[in-house]
Design an enzyme around this catalytic site. Structure first.
Site, mmCIF file in Angstrom:
data_model
loop_
_atom_site.group_PDB
_atom_site.id
_atom_site.type_symbol
_atom_site.label_atom_id
_atom_site.label_comp_id
_atom_site.label_asym_id
_atom_site.label_seq_id
_atom_site.Cartn_x
_atom_site.Cartn_y
_atom_site.Cartn_z
ATOM 1 N N ARG A 105 3.043 4.652 6.571
ATOM 2 C CA ARG A 105 3.485 3.881 7.752
ATOM 3 C C ARG A 105 4.025 2.502 7.380
ATOM 4 N NH1 ARG A 105 -2.274 4.247 10.399
ATOM 5 N NH2 ARG A 105 -2.683 3.869 8.187
ATOM 6 N N CYS A 143 0.847 -1.190 0.000
ATOM 7 C CA CYS A 143 0.000 0.000 0.000
ATOM 8 C C CYS A 143 0.890 1.249 0.000
ATOM 9 C CB CYS A 143 -0.887 -0.017 1.245
ATOM 10 S SG CYS A 143 -2.042 1.373 1.319
ATOM 11 N N HIS A 166 -2.055 -4.108 5.307
ATOM 12 C CA HIS A 166 -1.651 -3.630 6.639
ATOM 13 C C HIS A 166 -2.855 -3.196 7.465
ATOM 14 C CE1 HIS A 166 -2.221 0.757 5.874
ATOM 15 N NE2 HIS A 166 -2.142 0.338 4.625
ATOM 16 N N CYS A 215 -5.783 0.298 7.218
ATOM 17 C CA CYS A 215 -5.602 0.713 5.819
ATOM 18 C C CYS A 215 -6.758 1.634 5.397
ATOM 19 C CB CYS A 215 -5.537 -0.513 4.912
ATOM 20 S SG CYS A 215 -5.317 -0.079 3.168
ATOM 21 N N ASP A 225 0.521 3.702 1.803
ATOM 22 C CA ASP A 225 0.499 4.245 3.165
ATOM 23 C C ASP A 225 1.907 4.521 3.697
ATOM 24 O OD1 ASP A 225 0.327 4.222 6.158
ATOM 25 O OD2 ASP A 225 -1.799 3.891 5.711
HETATM 26 ZN ZN ZN Z 1 -3.320 1.005 3.058
#
Ligand code: ZN
Length: 210
Positions: free
Chosen positions: A44, A40, A101, A104, A42
């Site tokens: 993090r 992803c 994750h 999400c 993302d």
């Molecule tokens: Zn995500």
């Protein structure tokens, strides 16, 4: 430029690059990554840190909710498709990881429903295929409350994307020849745990148990 970025570049040049200078010289002309990692976008999620890898080890695709288009509609997403093609045909990676994750945002938005994404038309369009996963989540959640809907959505999404990937004829052929493995992972941000999808039992298991 943000000061944080400027400082980061300075640190890379003066500290990180110096420390790994030999490796960067070796990598100048070619790459031989062993893994294609589909994660992803993302911020993090940091795949290199997660598997403790060095530059040159991992070829990467990142998009919202770590998706792979279904084979039948793959012509709509040349970015992901071309990267997969290059990774398996040219780089000849040995493994492909699809890594979801916890918390999400893409999965949460898909779970919330298309109508709430009217202000984000591109995202709305992009997440449409996840409607299918949402339906599966609702069905599973009817019978079991072991996991939250959010967690189910993230994990069933990983399974769905693994299935998409495995339906590509070239991927399928390489798996059959024993030259490629495809795995689905779920990374829990809070605990730092990575669960790996075990096709035989249909469950996600701690990577230490495998
Ligand atoms: Zn995500």
């Amino acid at each position: 430029m943000l000061t944080r970025l400027k400082d980061g570049l300075k640190n890379f040049k003066e500290v990180t690059y110096k420390k790994h200078e030999q490796l960067y010289h070796e990598l100048e002309q070619s790459q031989k990554p062993h893994t294609l990692f589909i994660a992803c976008s993302d911020s993090r999620v940091n795949p290199e840190r997660l598997i403790n890898s060095e530059p040159g080890e991992v070829f990467m695709i990142r998009n919202i909710a770590n998706t792979v288009p279904a084979y039948e509609v793959s012509h709509n997403d040349f970015t992901t498709l071309a990267s997969i093609e290059f990774a398996i045909e040219v780089l000849k990676v040995k493994e492909i990881i699809i890594c979801g994750h916890s918390n999400c945002g893409g999965c949460a938005a898909a779970l919330d429903g298309q109508e709430k994404l009217n202000h984000l038309p591109y995202t709305q369009q992009y997440l449409k295929p996840l409607e299918n996963v949402k339906e599966k989540v609702e069905k599973v959640h009817e019978h079991s409350h072991e996991h939250s809907k959010a967690r189910l959505m993230e994990q069933l999404n990983v399974i769905e994307q693994v299935e998409h990937l495995k339906s590509y004829p070239k991927v399928q052929a390489l798996i059959e020849k024993g030259e490629l493995e495809v795995e689905g992972w779920h990374y829990d941000i809070k605990s730092g745990t990575v669960l790996v999808y075990d096709e035989e039992t249909g469950t996600f298991r701690d990577s230490d148990e495998l």
